[in-house]
Design a protein around this motif. Structure first.
Motif, mmCIF file in Angstrom:
data_model
loop_
_atom_site.group_PDB
_atom_site.id
_atom_site.type_symbol
_atom_site.label_atom_id
_atom_site.label_comp_id
_atom_site.label_asym_id
_atom_site.label_seq_id
_atom_site.Cartn_x
_atom_site.Cartn_y
_atom_site.Cartn_z
ATOM 1 N N LEU A 6 0.835 -1.198 0.000
ATOM 2 C CA LEU A 6 0.000 0.000 0.000
ATOM 3 C C LEU A 6 0.871 1.248 0.000
ATOM 4 O O LEU A 6 2.051 1.204 0.372
ATOM 5 N N LEU A 7 0.275 2.356 -0.404
ATOM 6 C CA LEU A 7 0.876 3.672 -0.285
ATOM 7 C C LEU A 7 -0.029 4.530 0.588
ATOM 8 O O LEU A 7 -1.143 4.138 0.907
ATOM 9 N N LEU A 8 0.467 5.716 0.950
ATOM 10 C CA LEU A 8 -0.342 6.647 1.731
ATOM 11 C C LEU A 8 -0.621 7.898 0.923
ATOM 12 O O LEU A 8 0.288 8.466 0.302
ATOM 13 N N ASP A 9 -1.869 8.337 0.940
ATOM 14 C CA ASP A 9 -2.222 9.603 0.316
ATOM 15 C C ASP A 9 -1.545 10.717 1.111
ATOM 16 O O ASP A 9 -1.722 10.806 2.334
ATOM 17 N N PRO A 10 -0.736 11.575 0.458
ATOM 18 C CA PRO A 10 0.002 12.603 1.206
ATOM 19 C C PRO A 10 -0.881 13.654 1.858
ATOM 20 O O PRO A 10 -0.430 14.362 2.753
ATOM 21 N N VAL A 11 -2.140 13.752 1.427
ATOM 22 C CA VAL A 11 -3.045 14.753 1.993
ATOM 23 C C VAL A 11 -3.961 14.137 3.053
ATOM 24 O O VAL A 11 -4.011 14.583 4.200
ATOM 25 N N SER A 12 -4.676 13.079 2.681
ATOM 26 C CA SER A 12 -5.629 12.461 3.609
ATOM 27 C C SER A 12 -4.963 11.469 4.558
ATOM 28 O O SER A 12 -5.537 11.100 5.575
ATOM 29 N N HIS A 13 -3.740 11.013 4.218
ATOM 30 C CA HIS A 13 -3.005 10.025 5.001
ATOM 31 C C HIS A 13 -3.700 8.660 5.007
ATOM 32 O O HIS A 13 -3.386 7.808 5.841
ATOM 33 N N GLN A 14 -4.617 8.450 4.085
ATOM 34 C CA GLN A 14 -5.323 7.181 3.993
ATOM 35 C C GLN A 14 -4.586 6.228 3.054
ATOM 36 O O GLN A 14 -3.919 6.655 2.111
ATOM 37 N N PRO A 15 -4.662 4.904 3.308
ATOM 38 C CA PRO A 15 -3.957 3.940 2.462
ATOM 39 C C PRO A 15 -4.529 3.879 1.050
ATOM 40 O O PRO A 15 -5.739 3.981 0.847
ATOM 41 N N LEU A 16 -3.623 3.724 0.091
ATOM 42 C CA LEU A 16 -3.971 3.615 -1.312
ATOM 43 C C LEU A 16 -3.387 2.326 -1.885
ATOM 44 O O LEU A 16 -2.396 1.799 -1.378
ATOM 45 N N PRO A 17 -3.967 1.794 -2.964
ATOM 46 C CA PRO A 17 -3.423 0.576 -3.576
ATOM 47 C C PRO A 17 -2.016 0.797 -4.133
ATOM 48 O O PRO A 17 -1.670 1.889 -4.586
#
Length: 542
Positions: free
Chosen positions: A69-80
């Motif tokens: 996973l990656l992290l959204d730099p703004v929302s800090h939520q996990p991304l695929p």
């Protein structure tokens, strides 16, 4: 001698280097095919699982490896990323990930893959860390500080292959930070096929010194204390990077990093010293970027030392330090005064904190009450490398030394080249340690647990050597509850314990600066320090 010249000489003398020309003149256009990155840090390994920060974790890992996973730099939520989707069981114990198809591992001088990425690689990468009987667990020292500080071995009950593109994690308890933790720079995926090959050859340590991942660049060559050269992974799943190579100039001899930047020996300079910013800003050849970081600089107080086991002494040290002076003299107004280990941008930050303020009179009173009116001498361990949370550690240490001397505490400074927390404990038995932390994700657990939990004390990341069961219990409750307001309350209570017990002294939250030549485009910045160079390209000269 420039990084380019050094690189060309090595190319001539080392026939094993891929892509090096026998004729140095043919490599005179290196800047059109890549770029040179300057920093102050030097890698001790190419496997971020084995460390707790530095160049490998902050920058190299994002070029060599991918994560689930990656992290959204703004929302800090996990991304695929390597995982394209996931499901969570109703009880929060079973996470099932669907993996991306068609991912190629890197081909290097030391390994040619025969298959694509699959679930076996995920299982291998994590079982190596959490299973003491795994054939690779004890390789390269067998220490996994970040994972150990999180209690990963106790959290993950099992990891299993469901099918080639499905992997299942079973946890021993619910953990709200689990997905965010899988997106950290430490949770990289290795090639099981490569591991089996080097194990058969009796050279398992190559997994960490000659890495193989699925990232946008692969390791081409490394000269200790000189340079690291990465070449483009042509089979990268997001498309081959625009740049053919990236050279990390890690040489400490000769001119400083700013001089290298201004003389065009470097294209990118990470974490310039705050006093250099006016010079850089005045030069039209360079772009200066800033990122408000999820970070903190702090002074750890070794609670194992008899003098520092007294909370009155710890509070006195806190009262003695003038943070405003630090901000003006070290950060040049770019930082923020820290009242908590959590930065103000964290959703769990306690704005009602009762943290102690600068009060040298109160500091002297507390020292007198503790029996140390004029007879307390302490050692302070200080790394030299500038970091996003502390642009000038030496100057910070000298200001702290002066503040403590003003209240009657003598401080001897011990200088170290690198940010190695373990050496502070194992070698010098320091009383005070100037250090800090760049968050790996946006969850408050990522500050509190790896730095101050009892597990972190065992792992060596908790350099304050402080263990408080009430604090740990609050972290456990926060990790288990699905209700955000309850989590917030638990984290506020945990911060109240830190305010009362003072195992560390928060100093400042820094701004991460990065400078690059104006011809470069596509450079990313992240509040978590990690950044991929897969999108970087160079415009024609302007």
């Amino acid at each position: 001698m420039s990084a380019y010249t050094r690189l060309l000489l090595v190319c001539v003398s080392l026939a094993s280097l891929i892509g090096c020309s026998d004729d140095p003149q043919q490599d005179s256009d290196i800047r059109s095919r890549g770029f040179v990155y300057c920093g102050q840090d030097k890698p001790t390994t190419f496997n971020p699982q084995l460390i707790d920060g530095g160049l490998t974790a902050d920058t190299l890992a994002a070029q060599l490896f991918d994560r689930l996973l990656l992290l959204d730099p703004v929302s800090h939520q996990p991304l695929p990323s390597l995982a394209i989707g996931w499901t969570i069981s109703d009880d929060g114990l079973v996470y099932t990930f669907t993996l991306r198809e068609g991912i190629e591992f890197q081909t290097t001088d030391w390994f040619t893959p025969t298959r694509q990425f699959n679930a076996q690689d995920v299982v291998f990468s994590f079982k190596r860390v959490i299973k003491p009987d795994h054939p690779f667990h004890s390789v390269s020292g067998g220490r996994y500080p970040w994972f150990d500080s999180q209690g990963f071995a106790n959290l993950i009950e099992d990891i299993e292959v469901v099918d080639p593109l499905t992997v299942r994690f079973t946890l021993s308890r619910p953990d709200n930070a689990f997905l965010s933790n899988l997106a950290t720079t430490y949770a990289v995926i290795h090639s099981q096929e490569y591991a089996e090959q080097i194990l058969r050859a009796g050279k398992p340590d190559r997994l960490d010194s000659l890495p193989v991942g699925t990232g946008p660049f692969y390791l081409d060559s490394y000269q200790a204390n000189d340079f690291v050269r990465l070449n483009r992974h042509e089979g990268y799943w997001l498309g081959a990077a625009p740049m053919e190579q990236v050279v990390f100039d890690i040489a400490s001899r000769g001119t400083g990093t700013l001089a290298k930047l201004l003389s065009n020996e470097c294209d990118v300079l990470s974490s310039p010293v705050a006093s250099q910013l006016p010079i850089i800003s005045a030069d039209d050849d360079f772009n200066l970027n800033a990122q408000t970081g999820m970070n903190v600089a702090f002074l750890a107080l070794d609670n194992n030392q008899p003098e520092l086991s007294d909370v009155r002494v710890r509070k006195a040290i806190n009262h003695a330090i003038n943070r405003e002076n630090l901000l003006n003299s070290v950060y040049y107004g770019t930082g923020t005064k820290a009242r908590s280990i959590l930065p103000p941008m964290s959703w769990a930050y306690n704005h009602g904190s009762q943290a102690l303020d600068y009060d040298p009179v109160k500091a002297r009173t507390l020292l007198k009450e503790a029996g140390f009116e004029k007879n307390l001498s302490l050692t302070l361990w200080v790394p030299l490398e500038p970091r996003p949370y502390n642009p000038s550690p030496r100057k910070t240490a000298e200001l702290i030394q002066a503040d403590l001397n003003a209240v009657g505490v003598k401080v001897d400074i011990i200088i170290q080249d690198t940010v190695n927390r373990f050496s502070a404990i194992d070698k010098f038995n320091s009383d005070l340690i100037l250090t800090g932390w760049v968050a790996d994700n946006g969850d408050p657990d990522n500050f509190l647990r790896p730095l101050l939990s009892c597990d972190a004390k065992q792992a060596g990341l908790n350099v304050a050597n402080w263990c408080n069961l009430s604090f740990d219990n609050l972290l456990e409750l926060a990790s288990r509850t699905p209700k955000l307001n309850q989590r917030l309350n638990y984290y506020h209570l945990a911060q109240d314990i830190l305010d009362t017990e003072v195992p560390i002294v928060p100093l400042a939250h820094g701004v991460h600066f990065q400078v690059h030549h104006r011809s470069l485009e596509g450079l990313q910045m992240s509040p978590f320090g990690t950044r991929s160079f897969s999108t970087v390209f160079r415009r024609s000269e302007i």
